[in-house]
Design an enzyme around this catalytic site. Structure first.
Site, short mmCIF file in Angstrom:
data_model
loop_
_atom_site.label_atom_id
_atom_site.label_comp_id
_atom_site.label_asym_id
_atom_site.label_seq_id
_atom_site.Cartn_x
_atom_site.Cartn_y
_atom_site.Cartn_z
N ASP A 1 0.73 -1.09 -0.19
CA ASP A 1 -0.03 -0.02 0.02
C ASP A 1 0.76 1.29 0.08
O ASP A 1 1.97 1.44 0.88
CB ASP A 1 -0.90 0.08 1.33
CG ASP A 1 -1.64 1.02 1.45
OD1 ASP A 1 -2.69 1.46 0.50
OD2 ASP A 1 -1.53 1.98 2.38
N GLU B 1 1.85 -0.40 -5.10
CA GLU B 1 0.89 0.61 -5.41
C GLU B 1 1.42 1.96 -5.44
O GLU B 1 2.07 2.54 -4.47
CB GLU B 1 -0.25 0.93 -4.08
CG GLU B 1 -1.00 1.94 -4.50
CD GLU B 1 -2.15 2.20 -3.49
OE1 GLU B 1 -3.43 2.48 -3.61
OE2 GLU B 1 -1.77 2.19 -1.95
#
Length: 771
Positions: free
Chosen positions: A409, A445
């Site tokens: 993330d 990401e």
């Protein structure tokens, strides 16, 4: 000063400015009251020196035959550390404090004989309280071991909220501009989670299955799911197992994944996480889990078997069951920030162990946090001990828990050196040379919320990336918003403009149309505006850039034409995704029309809004969508031309002029440069199976069928002239998204040069015959 603080709050303890040293210990109502604290037992347990490694709590039997647990905690700058053991007297928790007196390279350690698996524990760390310089030590706050293998309990009181005791500072201090500088002396132990000693070598939990699927990247199909939401409503999973690791491992859940044909599940965060106070006060909770507090512990609320260590074994058994079904396990991990938020957030672990060491603080204003994540804090990954925490955690989940990869993330935040994103950063360098981590699947990401944080296409080899430019181009094409098809051509063919450097391959691109964050696929064609009112934030949260089209009506509709068009658009989007070069990612439930009722930010909706509705799989229209998705995945698995390991060259490799990739207009002519710049809603993509780079496992050339995919986004039908030799003599229809019920191949055969009528807003996939 305004009104006095409420009874029970700290009366006087203000830091007045930079460089202020710790004041005398503040008092509570004029005394050293420990209101609400658990009974404290005398420190009767002996503490032997123990060892500084490994970090965390490790049960072992010493060479002298004495069983116990070694505790080791990095706490740079701390003045003292107390290990706190929690037992029960039958009524309430009893705390025993054991000072750790051994200090090696800033690691406090000790071996406590007799401490066995199942023991709950935490730490109290002593040191200066001077927020102006970033020092926030507060021994009144019980702290979770960052290396705890299991966590029992959650932050909060009996009312499900975060009480003031869990904060290191006084929340209700009248002068709000310095509220975070006033130390709160109230004991937090009754209201915070505890670590649990785990038996790493317990026979029933031992990881012995080394038969990992090891699916090559090019052959992968990823399925993003939420452990709780995937099985919470599954009728085939026993009720007591729904929403748990054991539920995901149940044959009924596995059967769906196997029949669909996915090769990997990407689990939304399963590290122990905490719920934010602002959600708890609104009667909500963090559902997605992007609020980690324990990087080694499986989230206890997803365990059916217990929370005092049993969750570890249950997670391992889930991984083993998925592996036996041929499915890899990828974890969505949140190492960029923690649940402690900013200076006004709670004190649960790292903030009280060494705030300055673990977090990025603002330059020249160490009282506040540098925030590249939008969540209040950012881990200081450039520090060796923080980097060690992250890499130790990653290796643990691979080596001892059996997982096959990670999706990071906000990975750009991890790649920041001091301020800027740096692809030679310590984090990326350590991953690249680590013998365990460099062999697993690594997905970035590739952005964060800080300046210069958008890094799509910039991560080094070994990494794949979420390709949001694919998402944008495909959504825009099917809603009729692309000015031309240049960008779409790149996205369909592997995004060579982003990834064809440094030895990267087409599978560096994880292609997706939807993800957990945003509309579901069904909502993408049913809503144009977000509907997040249930979150209680005035519909201000969530993205306004949805690139959605509601097909003529906002929300659910009884109009048969609108419903039919929406289902056709879903078939178009799924077909486009699964025919594209790269790694496709589906979101759980999209294959059968799951809806979130227009919410594009369901992060706090732990209810039917987010849970997969399994009744859809048997409903007319949605069961056909599921069948088409499974058929497309099977087609992808059968045909290597659809999952290339190298980028297309676009050049002829034989005397007849046949190239590995060609693009066609509706008139059957090859696209010219002018055609790429011209507005159009129709694109033909020819994929040659004759010139596939690489060889099979026996060294033989890879040869496959050739295909022509025709994508047509306009509302009216169009005539598409089928290209003749050298491309093909004839074509056989394999998929036609204009029809809800798909014909079973072989389908209709058309001669080269014929005009194929392509229905409005549809995809036709044809197999080359005689080319």
């Amino acid at each position: 000063m305004s009104s006095a603080p409420e009874p029970g709050a700290v009366q006087e303890a203000r830091a007045t400015g930079p460089g202020t040293t710790e004041r005398p210990a503040p008092t509570v109502n004029g005394s050293r009251s420990r209101r609400g604290a658990p009974p404290r037992a005398a420190p009767t347990r002996p503490v032997w020196p123990g060892a500084p490694t490994p970090l965390g709590a490790r049960f072992r039997v010493g060479p002298d035959g004495v069983a116990g647990t070694n505790f080791a905690l990095w706490a740079g700058g701390a003045e003292a550390v107390e290990l706190c053991l929690f037992d029960t007297d039958g009524v309430r928790a009893v705390e025993t404090r054991c000072p750790l007196t051994e200090l090696t390279h800033e690691i406090w350690h000790g071996f406590v004989p007799g401490v066995r698996p199942g023991q709950r524990y935490g730490y109290r760390v002593h040191g200066r309280w001077d927020p102006w310089t970033g020092a926030r030590w507060n021994p009144a706050k019980l702290l979770l071991d960052p290396y705890a293998r299991a966590v029992d309990g959650r932050p909060g009181n009996d009312y499900g909220r975060l009480p003031p005791e869990v904060y290191g500072h006084v929340r209700d201090w009248p002068q709000q501009h310095v509220a975070d500088t006033v130390r709160d002396e109230r004991d937090s132990a009754p209201y915070v989670p505890k670590g649990v000693v785990v038996h790493d070598d317990a026979p029933d939990d031992e990881w012995t299955d080394d038969r990992r699927p090891k699916t090559p990247w090019a052959d992968s199909v990823i399925y993003e799911l939420h452990v709780r939401g995937f099985t919470k409503l599954h009728p085939g999973v026993p009720e007591e197992l729904r929403g748990t690791y054991a539920g995901l491992a149940h044959p009924a859940a596995l059967d769906h994944l196997v029949r669909l044909g996915v090769t990997a599940v990407e689990l939304l965060p399963v590290h122990q996480f905490a719920h934010e106070d602002h959600l708890l006060r609104r009667g909500l909770r963090n559902y997605w889990g992007y609020n980690s507090i324990g990087y080694f512990a499986p989230h206890a609320a997803y365990a059916a078997s217990g929370t005092t260590g049993q969750q570890v074994g249950e997670f391992k058994r889930m991984v083993r069951a998925l592996h036996e079904a041929g499915i890899e396990v990828i974890l969505d991990v949140v190492y960029n920030h923690t649940a402690e938020a900013g200076e006004l957030g709670p004190m649960l672990s790292l903030k009280g162990i060494d705030n300055r060491g673990y977090y990025r603080l603002r330059q020249g204003e160490a009282r506040r946090y540098a925030d590249y994540t939008g969540c209040g804090n950012t881990l200081q990954v450039v520090q060796p001990h923080v980097l060690r925490l992250i890499t130790d955690s990653l290796r643990y989940w691979v080596s001892e828990m059996g997982v096959d990869g990670f999706r990071f993330d906000l990975a750009a935040a991890l790649a920041r050196s001091f301020h800027d994103v740096d692809m030679l950063s310590p984090f990326l360098a350590v991953i690249a040379q680590d013998p365990v981590l460099r062999r697993v699947k690594l997905i970035a990401e590739p952005w964060d919320v800080g300046s210069g944080g958008y890094q799509v296409g910039a991560f080094p080899p070994l990494w794949t990336e979420w390709n949001d430019r694919y998402r944008g181009a495909v959504r825009d094409f099917w809603r009729g918003a692309l000015p031309d098809v240049r960008d779409l051509g790149y996205r369909l063919s592997g995004s060579s403009d982003l990834y064809a450097w440094g030895g990267r391959r087409p599978y560096a691109s994880v292609n997706f149309v939807t993800a957990h964050d945003g509309f579901t696929l069904r909502d993408l064609v049913s809503y144009e505006r977000k509907h997040n009112e249930a979150n209680g934030e005035g519909n201000r949260d969530g993205s306004d850039d949805n690139r959605a089209w509601n097909c003529g009506a906002e929300g659910e509709s009884d109009d048969a034409d609108v419903t039919a068009l929406r289902r056709r658009q879903l078939r178009n989007l799924l077909t486009t995704l699964l025919l594209s070069t790269g790694v496709p990612m589906l979101v759980a439930g999209d294959e059968m029309g799951r809806t979130q009722r227009g919410s594009n930010n369901a992060y706090c909706q732990d209810n039917e809004i987010s849970w997969v509705d399994w009744g859809l799989r048997d409903e007319p229209g949605w069961r056909e969508l599921y069948a088409l998705t499974a058929r497309l995945i099977a087609l992808r698995h059968r045909h290597p031309v659809l999952r290339r390991r190298a980028f297309f060259s676009g050049r002829a490799h034989s005397a007849d002029g046949l190239r590995d990739l060609a693009w066609f207009t509706a008139g059957g002519t090859e696209m010219t440069e002018a055609d790429w710049y011209a507005p159009t809603a129709t694109l033909g993509m020819y994929l040659s199976g004759r010139d596939i780079p690489g060889r099979d496992v026996r060294g033989a050339p890879i040869v496959d069928d050739s295909f022509l995919a025709v994508l047509h986004a306009a509302a009216e039908p169009t005539a598409f002239v089928l290209p003749g030799p050298p491309w093909a003599d004839a074509y056989e229809v394999v998929v036609d998204t204009s029809a809800e019920e798909q014909a079973v191949p072989p389908g209709a055969v058309h001669r080269a040069g014929d005009e194929l009528t392509v229905a409005g807003r549809s995809v036709v996939l044809l197999r080359v015959v005689g080319g």
